[in-house]
Motif scaffolding. Structure first.
Motif, short mmCIF file in Angstrom:
data_model
loop_
_atom_site.label_atom_id
_atom_site.label_comp_id
_atom_site.label_asym_id
_atom_site.label_seq_id
_atom_site.Cartn_x
_atom_site.Cartn_y
_atom_site.Cartn_z
N UNK A 201 0.99 -1.24 -0.03
CA UNK A 201 0.04 -0.09 -0.01
C UNK A 201 1.00 1.32 -0.01
N UNK A 202 1.99 1.15 0.85
CA UNK A 202 2.82 2.54 1.10
C UNK A 202 3.35 2.89 -0.37
N UNK A 203 3.76 1.72 -1.37
CA UNK A 203 4.36 2.14 -2.53
C UNK A 203 3.18 2.63 -3.63
N UNK A 204 2.17 2.15 -3.64
CA UNK A 204 1.03 2.63 -4.65
C UNK A 204 0.60 3.96 -4.09
N UNK A 205 0.51 4.18 -2.32
CA UNK A 205 0.07 5.43 -2.14
C UNK A 205 1.06 6.55 -2.37
N UNK A 206 2.23 6.23 -2.40
CA UNK A 206 3.33 7.30 -2.88
C UNK A 206 3.12 7.77 -4.56
N UNK A 207 2.64 6.90 -5.07
CA UNK A 207 2.27 7.09 -6.56
C UNK A 207 1.07 7.94 -6.42
N UNK A 208 0.22 7.81 -5.75
CA UNK A 208 -0.91 8.57 -5.78
C UNK A 208 -0.70 9.98 -5.36
N UNK A 209 0.39 10.29 -4.35
CA UNK A 209 0.92 11.54 -4.13
C UNK A 209 1.54 12.14 -5.15
N UNK A 210 2.23 11.34 -5.86
CA UNK A 210 3.19 12.04 -6.95
C UNK A 210 2.21 12.43 -8.20
N UNK A 211 0.90 11.79 -8.47
CA UNK A 211 0.20 12.16 -9.77
C UNK A 211 -1.18 12.27 -9.35
N UNK A 276 3.87 -9.80 -6.29
CA UNK A 276 4.90 -9.24 -6.11
C UNK A 276 5.50 -8.96 -7.47
N UNK A 277 5.12 -9.69 -8.63
CA UNK A 277 5.52 -9.48 -9.87
C UNK A 277 4.32 -8.31 -10.70
N UNK A 278 3.58 -7.75 -9.92
CA UNK A 278 2.64 -6.85 -10.38
C UNK A 278 3.36 -5.67 -11.19
N UNK A 279 2.73 -4.84 -12.18
CA UNK A 279 3.41 -3.77 -12.60
C UNK A 279 3.17 -2.55 -11.51
N UNK A 281 4.59 -2.73 -8.99
CA UNK A 281 5.93 -2.69 -8.34
C UNK A 281 7.15 -2.82 -9.15
N UNK A 282 8.18 -2.28 -8.84
CA UNK A 282 9.59 -2.71 -9.34
C UNK A 282 10.19 -3.81 -9.12
N UNK A 283 11.08 -4.74 -9.68
CA UNK A 283 12.06 -5.84 -8.93
C UNK A 283 12.44 -5.42 -7.82
N UNK A 284 13.14 -4.30 -7.23
CA UNK A 284 13.68 -4.02 -6.09
C UNK A 284 12.50 -4.07 -4.80
N UNK A 285 11.29 -3.90 -5.29
CA UNK A 285 10.06 -3.87 -4.12
C UNK A 285 9.59 -5.07 -3.94
N UNK A 286 9.82 -5.95 -4.87
CA UNK A 286 9.37 -7.43 -4.57
C UNK A 286 9.33 -7.87 -3.11
#
Length: 384
Positions: A201-211, A276-279, A281-286
């Protein structure tokens, strides 16, 4: 007094400092945040209580949320019947920048206090524990009143769970404390307890704030681009369609978002926060995604043990229903903060970070609930 002045600085790729300041204010202060999203002026004064004094007439915005769509002309200003929420800064604005806004935030609001944050955490955890003890004791001693005891408990415990979710949210923004390790630990434990995959959630939420409020890249309540005359849209606007959509979002909305990225970026439709392989996230975030999944699996195991020991009905009454209500609150709060017929959303040609972040809405659930939820509801604009 702090006055926003003209500046030639442009900053469309800010860091997360502005989020931390907003999170700090929401978590640590009881005063309401100002609402720069409703009207942005060429010059404003902000006093110590962050109240905006109007200096110039706002500029009417162009309805860019549907620009050039469906072969209609949206080049004219919005109707005078629209609310002030339709006002925004221009794309080429150089008067209101991230730097000028940050300079108007009191210095003390940038400070993170271990003791104060831990106090709020301990207080909310104590309320959760005491509420469980109280409902069990009252139910056992006065079973004839369970018809009112349980609903009151569910309402109140749902708020307590939401308050804990908000603290974990602040951890996700690194606003809980100066320690990233403590933030990650507290956020991970709280969100796992509430069946939310913390790091995912933290990763996708950061995208929400960026865009924020971007029509194709946004990550929260992105408005549909379906033709208004389509059968689907017409049905959704009927009483039956509206009711079904409301109930679906209310009861299943948060899980649909986690599992299918429902209401998120259209290009990521169907992507899961548990993959973990979803678009998303990046490989480093798996590894973080797998850690989030482990947290939820651990909580499900604890719930299974509790059901075996105390009975599944007790687990449903004491935990699952308040947790479901917590999800309902989250869906309702975020929907209202990002959705209004007058709030603009932007395509690539019109979007800037400032325009998106300032085109959000402060709401209120009443002063008592706003305070109980650490002002996450009524300080959303400053949070962005």
């Amino acid at each position: 007094m702090c006055q926003i002045k003209n500046s030639t600085e442009e900053n469309n790729n800010p860091g997360r400092d502005h989020q931390k300041a907003g999170s700090k204010k929401a978590l640590h202060h009881g005063d309401k945040a100002s609402r720069p999203s409703t009207k942005i002026y060429d010059s404003v004064d902000i006093d110590k209580n962050s109240q905006i004094e109007l200096k110039h007439r706002p500029k009417r915005m162009i309805n860019t949320s549907t620009k050039n769509r469906h072969n209609k002309d949206y080049s004219q200003p919005l109707s005078d019947k629209t609310s002030s929420l339709s006002h925004t800064i221009s794309k080429t604005n150089q008067d209101v920048t991230v730097k000028s806004i940050k300079e108007c935030i009191p210095t003390e609001l940038w400070e993170k206090d271990y003791s104060l944050s831990l106090y709020y955490l301990a207080f909310d955890l104590a309320l959760v524990g005491l509420s469980i003890v109280a409902v069990i004791g009252f139910s056992n001693n006065f079973p004839a009143y369970n018809w009112i005891t349980f609903p009151v408990y569910w309402f109140y415990q749902g708020l307590n769970f939401t308050a804990l979710w908000v603290i974990a949210h602040e951890c996700g923004h690194e606003g809980f404390s100066p320690s990233s390790t403590l933030n990650a630990t507290v956020g991970y434990v709280l969100h796992s307890f509430l069946l939310c995959p913390y790091f995912s959630w933290q990763i996708s939420h950061a995208k929400h704030h960026r865009r924020t409020n971007h029509l194709s890249d946004g990550e929260s309540w992105v408005p549909p681009t379906t033709h208004p005359e389509s059968i689907k849209v017409k049905f959704c606007k009927t009483y039956l369609g509206t009711t079904l959509r409301f109930l679906t979002i209310l009861f299943f909305g948060f899980w649909l978002y986690l599992i299918t990225n429902f209401t998120g970026a259209k290009k990521n439709a169907g992507e899961s926060h548990f993959d973990a392989n979803s678009k998303l996230f990046t490989d480093k975030q798996n590894s973080k995604v797998r850690a989030s999944n482990f947290g939820l699996l651990s909580m499900f195991c604890l719930l299974g043990l509790a059901a075996y020991e105390y009975g599944i009905s007790n687990v449903i009454i004491v935990y699952l229903i308040p947790q479901m209500i917590c999800n309902m609150y989250l869906v309702m709060i975020t929907y209202q903060q990002h959705t209004h017929s007058d709030v603009p959303h932007f395509d690539d040609d019109e979007w800037t970070w400032q325009r998106g972040a300032l085109s959000t809405i402060d709401r209120s659930m009443g002063s008592w609930v706003d305070q109980k939820l650490h002002h996450i509801v009524d300080s959303h604009v400053v949070h962005h």
